[in-house]
Design a protein around this motif. Structure first.
Motif, PDB file in Angstrom:
ATOM      1  N   GLN A 273       0.804  -1.219   0.000  1.00  0.00           N
ATOM      2  CA  GLN A 273       0.000   0.000   0.000  1.00  0.00           C
ATOM      3  C   GLN A 273       0.837   1.269   0.000  1.00  0.00           C
ATOM      4  N   ASP A 274       1.943   1.277   0.773  1.00  0.00           N
ATOM      5  CA  ASP A 274       2.632   2.535   1.026  1.00  0.00           C
ATOM      6  C   ASP A 274       4.037   2.585   0.437  1.00  0.00           C
ATOM      7  N   SER A 275       4.392   1.647  -0.448  1.00  0.00           N
ATOM      8  CA  SER A 275       5.758   1.630  -0.949  1.00  0.00           C
ATOM      9  C   SER A 275       5.827   2.143  -2.370  1.00  0.00           C
ATOM     10  N   GLY A 276       6.831   2.935  -2.648  1.00  0.00           N
ATOM     11  CA  GLY A 276       7.074   3.377  -4.006  1.00  0.00           C
ATOM     12  C   GLY A 276       8.192   2.599  -4.653  1.00  0.00           C
ATOM     13  N   SER A 277       8.739   1.625  -3.964  1.00  0.00           N
ATOM     14  CA  SER A 277       9.856   0.847  -4.478  1.00  0.00           C
ATOM     15  C   SER A 277       9.377  -0.128  -5.535  1.00  0.00           C
ATOM     16  N   ARG A 278      10.079  -0.160  -6.678  1.00  0.00           N
ATOM     17  CA  ARG A 278       9.690  -1.059  -7.755  1.00  0.00           C
ATOM     18  C   ARG A 278      10.931  -1.605  -8.434  1.00  0.00           C
ATOM     19  N   PRO A 279      10.917  -2.870  -8.854  1.00  0.00           N
ATOM     20  CA  PRO A 279      12.042  -3.373  -9.626  1.00  0.00           C
ATOM     21  C   PRO A 279      12.180  -2.560 -10.906  1.00  0.00           C
ATOM     22  N   PRO A 280      13.387  -2.213 -11.332  1.00  0.00           N
ATOM     23  CA  PRO A 280      13.550  -1.360 -12.496  1.00  0.00           C
ATOM     24  C   PRO A 280      12.998  -1.964 -13.775  1.00  0.00           C
ATOM     25  N   SER A 281      12.854  -3.285 -13.831  1.00  0.00           N
ATOM     26  CA  SER A 281      12.384  -3.908 -15.064  1.00  0.00           C
ATOM     27  C   SER A 281      10.880  -3.800 -15.248  1.00  0.00           C
ATOM     28  N   LEU A 282      10.144  -3.417 -14.197  1.00  0.00           N
ATOM     29  CA  LEU A 282       8.700  -3.391 -14.285  1.00  0.00           C
ATOM     30  C   LEU A 282       8.190  -1.991 -14.584  1.00  0.00           C
TER      31      LEU A 282
ATOM     32  N   MET B 275       3.434  -7.404 -18.088  1.00  0.00           N
ATOM     33  CA  MET B 275       4.669  -8.109 -17.754  1.00  0.00           C
ATOM     34  C   MET B 275       5.159  -9.046 -18.866  1.00  0.00           C
ATOM     35  N   ASP B 276       5.000  -8.615 -20.108  1.00  0.00           N
ATOM     36  CA  ASP B 276       5.499  -9.414 -21.238  1.00  0.00           C
ATOM     37  C   ASP B 276       7.009  -9.611 -21.153  1.00  0.00           C
ATOM     38  N   LYS B 277       7.726  -8.563 -20.761  1.00  0.00           N
ATOM     39  CA  LYS B 277       9.185  -8.642 -20.683  1.00  0.00           C
ATOM     40  C   LYS B 277       9.608  -9.715 -19.689  1.00  0.00           C
ATOM     41  N   GLU B 278       8.950  -9.766 -18.542  1.00  0.00           N
ATOM     42  CA  GLU B 278       9.283 -10.762 -17.523  1.00  0.00           C
ATOM     43  C   GLU B 278       8.968 -12.174 -18.012  1.00  0.00           C
ATOM     44  N   ARG B 279       7.787 -12.351 -18.632  1.00  0.00           N
ATOM     45  CA  ARG B 279       7.427 -13.686 -19.117  1.00  0.00           C
ATOM     46  C   ARG B 279       8.358 -14.135 -20.245  1.00  0.00           C
ATOM     47  N   ASN B 280       8.761 -13.200 -21.114  1.00  0.00           N
ATOM     48  CA  ASN B 280       9.683 -13.549 -22.200  1.00  0.00           C
ATOM     49  C   ASN B 280      11.052 -13.951 -21.659  1.00  0.00           C
TER      50      ASN B 280
ATOM     51  N   ALA C  57      11.700 -14.687 -13.226  1.00  0.00           N
ATOM     52  CA  ALA C  57      11.977 -13.553 -14.110  1.00  0.00           C
ATOM     53  C   ALA C  57      13.141 -12.713 -13.598  1.00  0.00           C
ATOM     54  N   PHE C  58      13.472 -12.815 -12.312  1.00  0.00           N
ATOM     55  CA  PHE C  58      14.574 -12.018 -11.759  1.00  0.00           C
ATOM     56  C   PHE C  58      15.900 -12.765 -11.765  1.00  0.00           C
ATOM     57  N   ASN C  59      15.900 -14.047 -12.125  1.00  0.00           N
ATOM     58  CA  ASN C  59      17.172 -14.766 -12.261  1.00  0.00           C
ATOM     59  C   ASN C  59      17.908 -14.283 -13.507  1.00  0.00           C
ATOM     60  N   THR C  60      19.220 -14.182 -13.413  1.00  0.00           N
ATOM     61  CA  THR C  60      20.016 -13.723 -14.545  1.00  0.00           C
ATOM     62  C   THR C  60      20.589 -14.915 -15.313  1.00  0.00           C
ATOM     63  N   ILE C  61      21.036 -14.666 -16.529  1.00  0.00           N
ATOM     64  CA  ILE C  61      21.698 -15.699 -17.319  1.00  0.00           C
ATOM     65  C   ILE C  61      22.942 -16.208 -16.592  1.00  0.00           C
ATOM     66  N   THR C  62      23.683 -15.283 -15.966  1.00  0.00           N
ATOM     67  CA  THR C  62      24.893 -15.663 -15.232  1.00  0.00           C
ATOM     68  C   THR C  62      24.565 -16.620 -14.092  1.00  0.00           C
ATOM     69  N   GLU C  63      23.507 -16.335 -13.347  1.00  0.00           N
ATOM     70  CA  GLU C  63      23.104 -17.205 -12.246  1.00  0.00           C
ATOM     71  C   GLU C  63      22.686 -18.588 -12.767  1.00  0.00           C
ATOM     72  N   LEU C  64      21.941 -18.581 -13.864  1.00  0.00           N
ATOM     73  CA  LEU C  64      21.519 -19.862 -14.428  1.00  0.00           C
ATOM     74  C   LEU C  64      22.706 -20.668 -14.928  1.00  0.00           C
TER      75      LEU C  64
END
Length: 382
Positions: A47-56, A291-296, A367-374
């Motif tokens: 409700q009170d947060s303005g924090s958002r992942p940069p990709s969204l 969230m097409d970018k995340e699903r892709n 969607a937040f995992n990176t190629i490097t992590e994988l």
């Protein structure tokens, strides 16, 4: 010893190397949670947060926030003090999103399956369920007075044989399956299942827990992606996975909604979800179409993992749930421990949760995992 009867069962579980313990998160790379799109691990739906992942992207405009602070308790069951306008508005919103006539919110996916399957099938009816169906489906069926039989996993021929026998026995027939299975990550052949359900007059129930938010152009789930929403008697969409909250909704007809309000004990006798949870669910659903970018990205990770060369048997899955089979509780636990030591949070799935010989690592991609992590994970499995 006063609790010897408990120790006996616990000792048996330990002897099977299957003793379960709770574990706190410790900052490792997440390859185990069901937070497929990263909504739960971010704070942008609060409700009170303005924090958002940069990709969204920013969420689309929605209804104005309530003028009073959102309550963190509802005060009772929906039939007493716990009903309120926001939860009914959300049920209508989600039912429209899922192209259903109506919806009814429950406190969890477990409650929804229990509440539906324990109250709708009656004595003399038959329930046919996929052999790998979730425990909540099995427990709900067990509480009903209907006959029940499992059919071989995703085996339409075996289902049809059992439908023939059920039709001969009389009564109403229900067929229950998951759209995406939680341990194998594979998808049900819903088009074929819907076809033979129509042929035998069976009522199809689909648990969309692991498809909601992930499958479909807007994250609407596998049923709608295949255009089968009118072929289903009921669908269960849960909020503890990609939605990033908790709770669930049964989508179906207005008649089904009224029936559940009157006969589902899991709905009648429990305190309702609070406004703060319902608002989080609304915000997550407002984000899904964006969230097409995340699903892709998630699909790219899935393809990369499926194409990688591993040193273990890998289950065929085109979903975020990737199974790597390591037979034996001791062996799969040892491998999971090595991955944990490498900073990769991968959990073992042990017998009896899965059949003996089918013990596995249940790897979940996000969607937040990176190629490097994988690639690091793949290297440790190669």
């Amino acid at each position: 010893m006063k609790e010897a009867f408990l120790h006996k069962k616990l000792d048996e579980r330990a002897a099977q190397n299957a003793f379960r313990q709770l574990r706190l998160p410790d900052g490792k790379t997440d390859f185990c949670s069901n937070d497929y799109l990263g909504i739960a691990s971010s704070s942008f739906v609060t409700q009170d947060s303005g924090s958002r992942p940069p990709s969204l992207p920013p969420p689309p405009p929605g209804p104005p926030e309530s003028v009073h602070p959102l309550r963190h308790g509802s005060g009772g069951s929906r039939l007493l003090a716990g009903n309120y306008s926001l939860i009914e508005e959300t049920e209508r919103q989600l039912a429209a999103f899922h192209e259903a006539d109506a919806g009814l919110i429950f406190n969890s996916g477990y409650d929804a399956n229990m509440g539906l399957l324990s109250s709708v099938p009656q004595r003399g009816d038959t329930v046919l369920y996929d052999y790998l169906s979730h425990a909540s489906i099995r427990d709900g069926i067990r509480l009903s007075f209907a006959r029940s039989f499992s059919f071989l996993h995703n085996d339409v021929d075996d289902l049809e044989k059992k439908l023939q026998a059920a039709a001969a026995a009389g009564g109403t027939i229900f067929v229950v399956t998951e759209s995406v299975f939680s341990m194998d990550g594979d998808q049900a052949p819903l088009q074929e299942i819907a076809r033979i359900c129509a042929l035998y007059g069976a009522h199809l129930i689909v648990d969309e827990a692991h498809a909601t938010g992930v499958i479909g152009k807007k994250g609407e789930g596998l049923v709608q992606a295949l255009g089968l929403q009118t072929a289903c008697f009921a669908r269960i969409h849960t909020f503890g996975k990609a939605v990033g909250c908790h709770g669930a909704m049964i989508a179906g007809s207005e008649t089904l909604r009224n029936y559940l309000i009157n006969f589902s004990r899991a709905f009648i006798y429990t305190t309702a979800l609070p406004e703060s949870s319902i608002q989080s669910i609304r915000k997550a659903y407002a984000l899904f179409p964006q969230m097409d970018k995340e699903r892709n990205h998630l699909q790219n990770l899935i393809t990369r993992f499926q194409q990688a060369s591993l040193g273990f048997e890998r289950l065929n899955s085109n979903t975020p749930i990737q199974g790597v089979v390591v037979p034996g509780n001791e062996a799969v636990r040892a491998l999971a421990t090595r991955l944990q030591t490498a900073g990769l949070d991968v959990r073992p799935i042990l017998y009896p949760t899965v059949p003996k010989g089918g013990e596995r690592l249940r790897i979940v991609l996000h969607a937040f995992n990176t190629i490097t992590e994988l690639d690091k994970l793949i290297a440790h499995l190669s």
